[in-house]
Design a protein around this motif. Structure first.
Motif, PDB file in Angstrom:
ATOM      1  N   GLN A 125       0.817  -1.215   0.000  1.00 28.90           N
ATOM      2  CA  GLN A 125       0.000   0.000   0.000  1.00 28.90           C
ATOM      3  C   GLN A 125       0.850   1.266   0.000  1.00 28.90           C
ATOM      4  OE1 GLN A 125       0.521  -2.013   2.529  1.00 28.90           O
ATOM      5  NE2 GLN A 125       0.431  -0.976   4.507  1.00 28.90           N
ATOM      6  N   HIS A 126       2.148   1.126   0.255  1.00 30.19           N
ATOM      7  CA  HIS A 126       3.061   2.270   0.266  1.00 30.19           C
ATOM      8  C   HIS A 126       3.677   2.535  -1.103  1.00 30.19           C
ATOM      9  CE1 HIS A 126       3.698   0.789   4.633  1.00 30.19           C
ATOM     10  NE2 HIS A 126       2.846   1.804   4.653  1.00 30.19           N
ATOM     11  N   CYS A 127       3.411   1.661  -2.091  1.00 32.40           N
ATOM     12  CA  CYS A 127       4.184   1.659  -3.336  1.00 32.40           C
ATOM     13  C   CYS A 127       3.377   2.117  -4.552  1.00 32.40           C
ATOM     14  CB  CYS A 127       4.718   0.245  -3.606  1.00 32.40           C
ATOM     15  SG  CYS A 127       5.866  -0.345  -2.345  1.00 32.40           S
ATOM     16  N   TYR A 128       4.138   2.628  -5.540  1.00 35.51           N
ATOM     17  CA  TYR A 128       3.595   2.879  -6.869  1.00 35.51           C
ATOM     18  C   TYR A 128       3.398   1.535  -7.588  1.00 35.51           C
ATOM     19  CZ  TYR A 128       5.019   7.844  -6.493  1.00 35.51           C
ATOM     20  OH  TYR A 128       5.175   9.160  -6.126  1.00 35.51           O
ATOM     21  N   PRO A 129       2.741   1.552  -8.759  1.00 34.65           N
ATOM     22  CA  PRO A 129       2.596   0.319  -9.540  1.00 34.65           C
ATOM     23  C   PRO A 129       3.936  -0.318  -9.912  1.00 34.65           C
ATOM     24  CG  PRO A 129       1.061   1.965 -10.338  1.00 34.65           C
ATOM     25  CD  PRO A 129       1.943   2.661  -9.342  1.00 34.65           C
ATOM     26  N   ASN A 130       5.014   0.465  -9.929  1.00 40.18           N
ATOM     27  CA  ASN A 130       6.331  -0.087 -10.257  1.00 40.18           C
ATOM     28  C   ASN A 130       6.998  -0.784  -9.072  1.00 40.18           C
ATOM     29  OD1 ASN A 130       7.173   2.040  -8.660  1.00 40.18           O
ATOM     30  ND2 ASN A 130       8.175   3.181 -10.299  1.00 40.18           N
ATOM     31  N   GLY A 131       6.329  -0.778  -7.910  1.00 36.65           N
ATOM     32  CA  GLY A 131       6.856  -1.474  -6.743  1.00 36.65           C
ATOM     33  C   GLY A 131       7.750  -0.651  -5.851  1.00 36.65           C
ATOM     34  N   PHE A 132       8.015   0.615  -6.215  1.00 37.16           N
ATOM     35  CA  PHE A 132       8.884   1.463  -5.412  1.00 37.16           C
ATOM     36  C   PHE A 132       8.059   2.388  -4.510  1.00 37.16           C
ATOM     37  CE2 PHE A 132      11.691   0.130  -8.804  1.00 37.16           C
ATOM     38  CZ  PHE A 132      12.897  -0.069  -8.137  1.00 37.16           C
ATOM     39  N   LEU A 133       8.672   2.806  -3.434  1.00 41.52           N
ATOM     40  CA  LEU A 133       7.995   3.632  -2.424  1.00 41.52           C
ATOM     41  C   LEU A 133       7.507   4.945  -3.026  1.00 41.52           C
ATOM     42  CD1 LEU A 133       7.336   3.881   0.661  1.00 41.52           C
ATOM     43  CD2 LEU A 133       9.532   5.078   0.887  1.00 41.52           C
ATOM     44  N   LYS A 134       6.251   5.287  -2.747  1.00 40.90           N
ATOM     45  CA  LYS A 134       5.701   6.564  -3.191  1.00 40.90           C
ATOM     46  C   LYS A 134       6.401   7.727  -2.484  1.00 40.90           C
ATOM     47  CE  LYS A 134       0.987   4.830  -3.970  1.00 40.90           C
ATOM     48  NZ  LYS A 134      -0.426   4.932  -3.532  1.00 40.90           N
ATOM     49  N   HIS A 135       6.533   8.832  -3.192  1.00 43.44           N
ATOM     50  CA  HIS A 135       7.146  10.016  -2.589  1.00 43.44           C
ATOM     51  C   HIS A 135       6.296  10.544  -1.436  1.00 43.44           C
ATOM     52  CE1 HIS A 135       8.857   9.737  -6.676  1.00 43.44           C
ATOM     53  NE2 HIS A 135       9.960  10.172  -6.080  1.00 43.44           N
ATOM     54  N   THR A 136       4.984  10.423  -1.563  1.00 47.86           N
ATOM     55  CA  THR A 136       4.125  10.848  -0.456  1.00 47.86           C
ATOM     56  C   THR A 136       4.318   9.960   0.769  1.00 47.86           C
ATOM     57  OG1 THR A 136       2.357   9.544  -1.486  1.00 47.86           O
ATOM     58  CG2 THR A 136       2.327  11.925  -1.854  1.00 47.86           C
ATOM     59  N   GLU A 137       4.627   8.679   0.550  1.00 48.79           N
ATOM     60  CA  GLU A 137       4.840   7.781   1.682  1.00 48.79           C
ATOM     61  C   GLU A 137       6.174   8.044   2.370  1.00 48.79           C
ATOM     62  OE1 GLU A 137       2.748   5.880   3.193  1.00 48.79           O
ATOM     63  OE2 GLU A 137       1.171   6.325   1.745  1.00 48.79           O
ATOM     64  N   ILE A 138       7.156   8.569   1.635  1.00 46.39           N
ATOM     65  CA  ILE A 138       8.376   9.045   2.294  1.00 46.39           C
ATOM     66  C   ILE A 138       7.986  10.078   3.352  1.00 46.39           C
ATOM     67  CG2 ILE A 138      10.533  10.326   2.007  1.00 46.39           C
ATOM     68  CD1 ILE A 138      10.631   9.283  -0.880  1.00 46.39           C
ATOM     69  N   CYS A 139       7.162  11.032   2.929  1.00 46.64           N
ATOM     70  CA  CYS A 139       6.730  12.094   3.844  1.00 46.64           C
ATOM     71  C   CYS A 139       5.887  11.541   4.983  1.00 46.64           C
ATOM     72  CB  CYS A 139       5.960  13.165   3.076  1.00 46.64           C
ATOM     73  SG  CYS A 139       6.926  14.017   1.819  1.00 46.64           S
ATOM     74  N   ASN A 140       4.995  10.606   4.675  1.00 41.30           N
ATOM     75  CA  ASN A 140       4.164  10.007   5.723  1.00 41.30           C
ATOM     76  C   ASN A 140       5.013   9.297   6.772  1.00 41.30           C
ATOM     77  OD1 ASN A 140       1.358  10.540   5.420  1.00 41.30           O
ATOM     78  ND2 ASN A 140       1.284   9.217   3.623  1.00 41.30           N
ATOM     79  N   LEU A 141       5.975   8.490   6.324  1.00 45.39           N
ATOM     80  CA  LEU A 141       6.828   7.761   7.263  1.00 45.39           C
ATOM     81  C   LEU A 141       7.693   8.724   8.073  1.00 45.39           C
ATOM     82  CD1 LEU A 141       7.871   4.743   5.018  1.00 45.39           C
ATOM     83  CD2 LEU A 141       6.300   4.708   6.961  1.00 45.39           C
ATOM     84  N   PHE A 142       8.215   9.743   7.428  1.00 48.67           N
ATOM     85  CA  PHE A 142       8.989  10.750   8.156  1.00 48.67           C
ATOM     86  C   PHE A 142       8.113  11.459   9.196  1.00 48.67           C
ATOM     87  CE2 PHE A 142      12.451  11.617   4.707  1.00 48.67           C
ATOM     88  CZ  PHE A 142      13.129  10.475   5.112  1.00 48.67           C
ATOM     89  N   GLN A 143       6.877  11.757   8.818  1.00 45.51           N
ATOM     90  CA  GLN A 143       5.950  12.423   9.728  1.00 45.51           C
ATOM     91  C   GLN A 143       5.666  11.544  10.948  1.00 45.51           C
ATOM     92  OE1 GLN A 143       2.270  15.127   8.585  1.00 45.51           O
ATOM     93  NE2 GLN A 143       1.698  13.002   8.355  1.00 45.51           N
ATOM     94  N   ILE A 144       5.494  10.246  10.713  1.00 50.40           N
ATOM     95  CA  ILE A 144       5.232   9.305  11.809  1.00 50.40           C
ATOM     96  C   ILE A 144       6.410   9.256  12.772  1.00 50.40           C
ATOM     97  CG2 ILE A 144       4.979   6.840  12.359  1.00 50.40           C
ATOM     98  CD1 ILE A 144       3.308   6.629   9.752  1.00 50.40           C
ATOM     99  N   VAL A 145       7.616   9.122  12.235  1.00 50.17           N
ATOM    100  CA  VAL A 145       8.806   9.000  13.083  1.00 50.17           C
ATOM    101  C   VAL A 145       9.065  10.293  13.854  1.00 50.17           C
ATOM    102  CG1 VAL A 145      11.308   8.664  13.055  1.00 50.17           C
ATOM    103  CG2 VAL A 145       9.837   7.191  11.689  1.00 50.17           C
ATOM    104  N   ALA A 146       8.913  11.432  13.194  1.00 53.45           N
ATOM    105  CA  ALA A 146       9.085  12.715  13.890  1.00 53.45           C
ATOM    106  C   ALA A 146       8.072  12.841  15.015  1.00 53.45           C
ATOM    107  CB  ALA A 146       8.934  13.873  12.897  1.00 53.45           C
ATOM    108  N   GLY A 147       6.836  12.392  14.773  1.00 51.30           N
ATOM    109  CA  GLY A 147       5.801  12.463  15.798  1.00 51.30           C
ATOM    110  C   GLY A 147       6.091  11.568  16.983  1.00 51.30           C
TER     111      GLY A 147
END
Length: 246
Positions: free
Chosen positions: A26-48
């Motif tokens: 659910q974190h990935c684009y159709p190509n199987g790589f991490l979405k750029h928005t999910e980079i931000c989401n994961l960073f937001q979670i860890v910072a929180g």
């Protein structure tokens, strides 16, 4: 848990925090790589989580009618992780003084640094919606003057003319606990109207994001874009600017 000036500090708090994540489909684009928005989401979670462990989280700050608001962000990407990779995110505070703070984040895979990020935050009073000096003590956070990116966060120069324009309305799923559009949504809206091949080819090397004005439920916005530059406006006022580096 320790108590400093009636502020809870968890016993496992450290000034540099690390957390592992497995990249799900659910974190990935159709190509199987991490979405750029999910980079931000994961960073937001860890910072929180780090803020929560150190007693300067949203709930801690709400006792003083305060909250952190993201102002600027720069993400530098050497490689994107893919589905099923187990990545490590590391974060620390670079500076924190009065109403302003710079937080650094990095993403690793097997000790290899894939992504670096610096975020510039402002404390606001949630009643007046104006900047406010942080009311909570933070000396227990050691500050590290260590860069996580090669270029500093900067103000984006907005083009005078844009080629394309899209409209959208802010809906409930865009709104977060601070009662405004979550910062990741701005990037999502822009990438949704960006060139698909550019996004899926893993050619994006950096993202520069400037948050200029908060957006709220039912706001009608315009997304202006040309090439790799994007601008979100509401009623003629600039709300967000994005530059993509290839």
């Amino acid at each position: 848990m320790l108590i400093i000036n009636k502020m809870p500090i968890f016993k496992d708090f450290t000034s540099i925090y690390k957390q592992n994540f497995e990249i799900g489909f659910q974190h990935c684009y159709p190509n199987g790589f991490l979405k750029h928005t999910e980079i931000c989401n994961l960073f937001q979670i860890v910072a929180g989580i780090h803020a929560d462990l150190g007693g300067i989280s949203y709930l801690d700050m709400q006792q003083h009618q305060q909250a952190w608001v993201l102002s600027r962000m720069r993400i530098e990407i050497s490689k994107l992780p893919k589905w099923k990779d187990v990545i490590t995110i590391k974060t620390w505070i670079k500076t924190l003084e009065n109403s302003r703070s710079i937080r650094c984040l990095e993403m690793y895979l097997n000790e290899e640094k894939l992504i670096g990020c610096e975020t510039f935050w402002v404390v606001i009073n949630t009643t007046t919606r104006r900047p406010d000096n942080l009311a909570l003590p933070h000396t227990h956070f050691e500050k590290f003057e260590t860069d996580s990116i090669s270029q500093p966060i900067e103000k984006i120069t907005i083009p005078e003319v844009f080629t394309y324009k899209n409209e959208r309305k802010i809906i409930l799923s865009d709104i977060d606990i601070v009662n405004h559009a979550n910062n990741v949504k701005y990037l999502e809206w822009c990438l949704d109207v960006a060139n698909v091949e550019m996004v899926l080819s893993n050619s994006i090397k950096a993202l520069n994001l400037n948050y200029l004005q908060e957006l709220n439920y039912n706001d009608v916005i315009e997304i202006h874009h040309t090439g790799n530059s994007f601008l979100i406006t509401k009623e003629g006022k600039n709300c967000f600017a994005l530059e993509i580096e290839i």
